[in-house]
Motif scaffolding. Structure first.
Motif, PDB file in Angstrom:
ATOM      1  N   VAL A 169      43.351  41.730  36.096  1.00 46.05           N
ATOM      2  CA  VAL A 169      41.975  41.726  35.597  1.00 46.05           C
ATOM      3  C   VAL A 169      41.007  41.348  36.710  1.00 46.05           C
ATOM      4  O   VAL A 169      39.962  41.993  36.889  1.00 46.05           O
ATOM      5  N   MET A 170      41.332  40.302  37.479  1.00 44.91           N
ATOM      6  CA  MET A 170      40.442  39.891  38.560  1.00 44.91           C
ATOM      7  C   MET A 170      40.361  40.961  39.643  1.00 44.91           C
ATOM      8  O   MET A 170      39.296  41.173  40.233  1.00 44.91           O
ATOM      9  N   SER A 171      41.467  41.636  39.906  1.00 43.96           N
ATOM     10  CA  SER A 171      41.452  42.734  40.871  1.00 43.96           C
ATOM     11  C   SER A 171      40.542  43.854  40.389  1.00 43.96           C
ATOM     12  O   SER A 171      39.801  44.465  41.174  1.00 43.96           O
ATOM     13  N   LEU A 172      40.602  44.141  39.087  1.00 44.71           N
ATOM     14  CA  LEU A 172      39.728  45.151  38.498  1.00 44.71           C
ATOM     15  C   LEU A 172      38.261  44.769  38.673  1.00 44.71           C
ATOM     16  O   LEU A 172      37.444  45.590  39.121  1.00 44.71           O
ATOM     17  N   LEU A 173      37.916  43.531  38.327  1.00 42.12           N
ATOM     18  CA  LEU A 173      36.516  43.094  38.371  1.00 42.12           C
ATOM     19  C   LEU A 173      35.971  43.122  39.792  1.00 42.12           C
ATOM     20  O   LEU A 173      34.862  43.617  40.039  1.00 42.12           O
ATOM     21  N   GLU A 174      36.746  42.579  40.732  1.00 47.80           N
ATOM     22  CA  GLU A 174      36.284  42.553  42.120  1.00 47.80           C
ATOM     23  C   GLU A 174      36.300  43.951  42.728  1.00 47.80           C
ATOM     24  O   GLU A 174      35.396  44.313  43.488  1.00 47.80           O
ATOM     25  N   GLY A 175      37.327  44.725  42.394  1.00 46.30           N
ATOM     26  CA  GLY A 175      37.402  46.083  42.920  1.00 46.30           C
ATOM     27  C   GLY A 175      36.244  46.939  42.447  1.00 46.30           C
ATOM     28  O   GLY A 175      35.664  47.703  43.219  1.00 46.30           O
ATOM     29  N   GLN A 233      44.340  41.298  46.976  1.00 42.86           N
ATOM     30  CA  GLN A 233      44.364  41.782  45.596  1.00 42.86           C
ATOM     31  C   GLN A 233      43.075  42.531  45.266  1.00 42.86           C
ATOM     32  O   GLN A 233      43.089  43.559  44.583  1.00 42.86           O
ATOM     33  N   TYR A 234      41.951  42.025  45.751  1.00 40.80           N
ATOM     34  CA  TYR A 234      40.670  42.667  45.469  1.00 40.80           C
ATOM     35  C   TYR A 234      40.570  44.015  46.167  1.00 40.80           C
ATOM     36  O   TYR A 234      39.970  44.958  45.638  1.00 40.80           O
ATOM     37  N   ALA A 235      41.162  44.111  47.358  1.00 44.27           N
ATOM     38  CA  ALA A 235      41.198  45.406  48.047  1.00 44.27           C
ATOM     39  C   ALA A 235      42.034  46.396  47.252  1.00 44.27           C
ATOM     40  O   ALA A 235      41.686  47.579  47.146  1.00 44.27           O
ATOM     41  N   ASP A 236      43.134  45.907  46.668  1.00 39.58           N
ATOM     42  CA  ASP A 236      43.947  46.760  45.803  1.00 39.58           C
ATOM     43  C   ASP A 236      43.124  47.233  44.607  1.00 39.58           C
ATOM     44  O   ASP A 236      43.202  48.393  44.198  1.00 39.58           O
ATOM     45  N   GLY A 237      42.337  46.322  44.035  1.00 35.05           N
ATOM     46  CA  GLY A 237      41.493  46.664  42.900  1.00 35.05           C
ATOM     47  C   GLY A 237      40.452  47.706  43.260  1.00 35.05           C
ATOM     48  O   GLY A 237      40.158  48.608  42.466  1.00 35.05           O
ATOM     49  N   GLN A 238      39.916  47.596  44.460  1.00 39.79           N
ATOM     50  CA  GLN A 238      38.928  48.575  44.909  1.00 39.79           C
ATOM     51  C   GLN A 238      39.547  49.960  45.034  1.00 39.79           C
ATOM     52  O   GLN A 238      38.944  50.960  44.635  1.00 39.79           O
ATOM     53  N   ARG A 239      40.755  50.010  45.582  1.00 36.34           N
ATOM     54  CA  ARG A 239      41.437  51.309  45.700  1.00 36.34           C
ATOM     55  C   ARG A 239      41.734  51.885  44.320  1.00 36.34           C
ATOM     56  O   ARG A 239      41.621  53.100  44.105  1.00 36.34           O
TER      57      ARG A 239
END
Length: 381
Positions: free
Chosen positions: A266-272, A322-328
């Motif tokens: 969820v946090m990866s999604l939000l930051e991404g 993790q946030y970079a993963d979310g962005q991708r």
């Protein structure tokens, strides 16, 4: 022992300790401070329209259930201790009921005091690094606060970075507020997300607090390393190959790791998503955006050995990955489905990606397509 008197962390002490340990930041006159505060409010308001246009989320049109606060470093630390205390409330009550009699008053006071100081040391370090933060849980603090949370902009840190990078002040402040306002819009678009995330965090905390010694031990390790300094940190550095770093290395059970996996997704999604919005900002919105991105992205190369270690210890570098993963993930889904297709993620918790899907966005796209097909079939039937 009354549950209302049961405390594992002295939050007031954590707040005052952070205030004592952290520096004030850039030197500004009262007039300059007032000008920065007023300007950040203007930039925060102006950024909402851009977030609305880029995301296509109608919720951006009305954010009256939340508030914008411009804070200094001690103010950020205090706000976070308040939110932590509110989130810990249910888990603390459960701990008092199940283990309160086994933890004596004197032991509790000593533990709460020590952990409060340790948490204050961690918050002091963090408060000098954070530019902004959206706190969706502020409404838990008092019934008179806006239910939609609060956006915190840390004025001295924003001023420090814009001076360090030598970038256009107006552009940089708008760029920062665009990112933070995106988080505010996300929770407005998904009003169920706050309660969902709160329940998962409470579930994880309850599991961790069932073993308060393990959590306390990890806090003490992290905080003592913050205070002891570079030489001691390097001497106590873990093996390079260790896969468990940061405060959450105390997680032990499969259930704990499963909950953390969901929260991470969820946090990866939000930051991404916020980063994708930032990437959509062009020179028509922020004229010097390319310069800002280049200089801001290069900042990590100049961090001291001490700061690099602390970031590793607190798990910050892992979070950035993790946030970079979310962005991708978000970028790929938008490429495959368009922004409207991606926006179904805000419709309900069942549409949130798993940690696996964050790394394999096509799987999420396929699942959403199957959900849509099932929904259409149910309507036709």
């Amino acid at each position: 022992m009354e549950t209302t008197d049961f405390r594992l962390i002295n939050w007031e002490l954590a707040s005052t300790t952070a205030a004592k340990l952290v520096s004030a930041g850039p030197s500004l006159s009262p007039k300059q401070i007032a000008e920065v505060v007023a300007d950040l409010r203007v930039k925060a308001d102006a950024s909402v329209e851009h977030v609305h246009r880029i995301t296509g989320l109608a919720a951006a049109a009305d954010l009256r259930d939340s508030q914008v606060l411009i804070v200094d470093r001690p103010g950020w630390a205090k706000a976070n201790t308040q939110s932590f205390e509110a989130m810990l409330g249910p888990a603390m009550e459960n701990l008092a009921k199940t283990r309160g009699e086994k933890i004596g008053d004197a032991t509790q006071v000593l533990s709460a005091t020590a952990t409060g100081v340790e948490m204050g040391a961690i918050l002091a370090f963090m408060s000098s690094k954070v530019l902004g933060q959206y706190d969706p849980f502020a409404g838990l603090l008092r019934p008179d606060l806006p239910s939609g949370g609060r956006l915190l902009l840390v004025a001295p840190n924003i001023v420090a970075i814009e001076r360090e990078l030598k970038v256009d002040v107006d552009d940089f402040r708008l760029w920062v507020t665009l990112h933070e306002q995106t988080h505010r819009v996300q929770f407005a678009a998904a009003p169920w997300l706050r309660a969902h995330l709160q329940s998962k965090i409470a579930e994880l905390l309850a599991s961790l607090l069932a073993e308060p010694e393990a959590l306390g031990e990890r806090l003490r390790l992290a905080a003592s390393d913050v205070v002891r300094g570079k030489k001691a940190l390097e001497a106590s550095a873990p093996e390079t190959g260790s896969s468990e770093t940061g405060l959450l290395a105390s997680l032990r059970t499969g259930e704990q790791k499963q909950i953390l996996s969901h929260i991470t997704a969820v946090m990866s999604l939000l930051e991404g998503h916020a980063n994708v919005v930032m990437d959509a900002v062009d020179s028509s919105i922020v004229p010097s955006v390319r310069t800002i991105r280049q200089r801001f992205g290069s900042r990590g190369k100049d961090r001291s050995a001490l700061e690099k270690w602390l970031r590793k210890l607190l798990g910050l570098d892992a979070k950035m990955r993790q946030y970079a993963d979310g962005q991708r993930f978000v970028a790929k889904v938008v490429e495959l489905m368009g922004m409207d297709g991606f926006n179904v993620v805000w419709e309900g918790s069942e549409n949130l990606p798993t940690e696996h899907e964050v790394h394999h966005p096509q799987d999420w796209v396929t699942r959403m397509g199957e959900n849509a097909t099932s929904g259409n079939k149910a309507v036709n039937d």
